[in-house]
Design a protein around this motif. Sequence first.
Motif, short mmCIF file in Angstrom:
data_model
loop_
_atom_site.label_atom_id
_atom_site.label_comp_id
_atom_site.label_asym_id
_atom_site.label_seq_id
_atom_site.Cartn_x
_atom_site.Cartn_y
_atom_site.Cartn_z
N GLY A 16 1.49 -31.33 10.83
CA GLY A 16 2.24 -30.93 9.64
C GLY A 16 3.37 -31.90 9.36
N VAL A 17 3.45 -32.32 8.11
CA VAL A 17 4.44 -33.34 7.73
C VAL A 17 5.13 -32.93 6.43
CG1 VAL A 17 4.79 -35.78 7.18
CG2 VAL A 17 2.98 -35.11 8.78
N TRP A 18 6.46 -33.06 6.42
CA TRP A 18 7.20 -32.85 5.18
C TRP A 18 7.06 -34.07 4.29
CZ3 TRP A 18 11.60 -31.74 8.97
CH2 TRP A 18 11.62 -30.38 9.32
N PHE A 19 7.03 -33.86 2.99
CA PHE A 19 6.98 -34.99 2.05
C PHE A 19 8.27 -35.04 1.23
CE2 PHE A 19 2.81 -35.24 3.63
CZ PHE A 19 2.30 -36.48 3.28
N VAL A 34 -3.23 -35.24 8.11
CA VAL A 34 -1.89 -34.83 7.71
C VAL A 34 -1.97 -33.58 6.84
CG1 VAL A 34 0.13 -35.46 6.31
CG2 VAL A 34 -0.90 -37.14 7.85
N LEU A 35 -1.27 -32.56 7.25
CA LEU A 35 -1.15 -31.34 6.46
C LEU A 35 0.22 -31.37 5.78
CD1 LEU A 35 -2.05 -27.73 7.52
CD2 LEU A 35 0.21 -28.22 6.59
N LYS A 36 0.22 -31.32 4.45
CA LYS A 36 1.49 -31.32 3.74
C LYS A 36 2.20 -30.00 4.01
CE LYS A 36 0.86 -34.66 0.04
NZ LYS A 36 1.03 -34.93 -1.40
N GLN A 37 3.22 -30.10 4.82
CA GLN A 37 3.91 -28.92 5.31
C GLN A 37 4.95 -28.43 4.31
OE1 GLN A 37 5.49 -29.60 9.24
NE2 GLN A 37 7.02 -27.98 9.05
N GLY A 38 4.92 -27.14 4.05
CA GLY A 38 5.97 -26.56 3.23
C GLY A 38 7.23 -26.42 4.07
N PHE A 39 8.23 -25.78 3.50
CA PHE A 39 9.49 -25.67 4.22
C PHE A 39 9.52 -24.39 5.05
CE2 PHE A 39 10.18 -28.71 0.87
CZ PHE A 39 10.81 -29.73 1.57
N ALA A 52 -1.81 -28.52 14.86
CA ALA A 52 -1.44 -28.58 16.28
C ALA A 52 0.06 -28.79 16.44
CB ALA A 52 -2.19 -29.73 16.96
N CYS A 53 0.64 -29.53 15.47
CA CYS A 53 2.06 -29.84 15.51
C CYS A 53 2.64 -29.72 14.10
CB CYS A 53 2.31 -31.28 15.99
SG CYS A 53 1.41 -31.78 17.47
N VAL A 54 3.94 -29.46 14.03
CA VAL A 54 4.63 -29.46 12.74
C VAL A 54 5.94 -30.23 12.86
CG1 VAL A 54 3.64 -27.31 11.87
CG2 VAL A 54 5.74 -27.23 13.27
N SER A 55 6.42 -30.67 11.72
CA SER A 55 7.72 -31.34 11.67
C SER A 55 8.82 -30.29 11.83
CB SER A 55 7.90 -32.05 10.32
OG SER A 55 6.92 -33.05 10.15
N THR A 56 9.78 -30.60 12.67
CA THR A 56 10.91 -29.69 12.88
C THR A 56 12.19 -30.50 13.05
OG1 THR A 56 10.64 -29.68 15.29
CG2 THR A 56 9.49 -27.94 14.07
N MET A 57 13.32 -29.84 12.81
CA MET A 57 14.61 -30.42 13.16
C MET A 57 15.12 -29.68 14.39
SD MET A 57 14.72 -32.69 10.84
CE MET A 57 16.34 -33.42 11.06
N THR A 58 15.83 -30.38 15.24
CA THR A 58 16.36 -29.77 16.46
C THR A 58 17.24 -28.58 16.15
OG1 THR A 58 18.25 -31.30 16.41
CG2 THR A 58 16.35 -31.94 17.75
#
Length: 328
Positions: free
Chosen positions: A131-134, A161-166, A177-183
Motif C-alpha cells: 500500500g502506497v500513498w500518492f 502497488v495498491l493506491k492506499q487511502g488515508f 502485505a504492507c502499508v505506508s505508515t508514519m511512526t
Amino acid sequence: MKKLTTVLLAGAMSMAAYSALAADKVTLQLKWVTQAQFAGYYVAKDKGFYEAEDIDIEIKPGGPDIAPAQVLAGGGADVVLDWMPSALATREKGVPLVNIAQPFKSSGMMLTCRKDSGITSPADFAGKTLGVWFFGNEYPFLSWMSKLGLKTDGSDGGVTVLKQGFNVDPILQKQAACVSTMTYNEYWQIIDAGLSADDLVTFKYEDQGVSTLEDGIYVLEDNLKDDAFQDKMVRFVRASMKGWKYAEENPDEAADIVLENDASGAQTEKHQRRMMGEIAKLTAGSNGALSADDYKRTVETLLSAGDDPVITKEPTGAWTSVITDKAL
C-alpha cells in the motif's frame, strides 16, 4: 485627574488598536488535518509567540483534497508545509517552491507489514502487494523500490502497488502485505485496530538509507525578492521554532493545545498525546535550519529512482538559509 485617566486610557486603547493593525498577516497552509504533526505552529499561536513577533497568523488545516503547493501558487497561503520530495518534484514542474526552514530533522515514514505475509526483510517484497500513498507522498517509496531493483508495475519479480487511502484498512483486511505508515500516526491506528506489535514487521525509511526530508516550510521564490516579505518570514520562522521547542519540552500540553484547535472533533487525547511524543523525536536536533547534508541526501535519493526518477536533474535555488540565518 479623571480627565487625565480618560486620556491615558484612550491613548492605551489607540496604541493597542494600532498594534493590532500593525501586525503582519501570515497564512500557513498545513499538509494535513489538525493534529500533533503541526503542534509547533498551534503552540506558537496559543503562547503568543507569533503575536510577540507582530505576526497575525491564520493556520489552515489540510486534507485529502488539498495540495499545499497549489494553494500557495494560487495565492491562498503565504507559506506551506510539504515533504521535500513533493516540493522538489513540484518545483521541477514549474512551481518555484523554496525551502526556508526545516523543523523536522528525521523521517517518520515507514512500511508496516503483516508478519504472517512472510516478509522478514526487503528481499521478501517481490511478488507482494504494498500500500502506497500518492499525491506526492509516493516519491520516497518509488526511490526505495528502484534502489532495491523492484519494478512497481505488478510484473513478475516486482511488487504490486495498491493506491492506499488515508486509512490502514488494506493491511487489516489482508488486501496488502504492507502499508505506508508514519511512526506517529497510522502505525498506531493498526495497533488500535487489534493487531499487536508482534504481528507486525516495520521498515523505517531512515534505517533503509532512503529517508527524505518531511514537513519543511516553503514559500514562492519570487516572494523572497521582497525585503518586507523576507522580514515577515524571519519573524514567522523564529516564532514557529519557539513553538516547536516548547512542544518538545511540554508534549502533553502541546497535544492539548492541538485538540483545542481541532474543529472537526475527530482527534482524541490518547492519540494526540502519543503522536506528540513521536513527533518530538523527529523535530529533536533541529533548530529550524536546513542541513546541507540532509538536503543532499534527499536529492540523491530522489535522483536514483532508475528509469522513472522523481526529479531528473539537480535542483538549483530550491532552498535558502537567508531566513534562518536571520531568525536563529
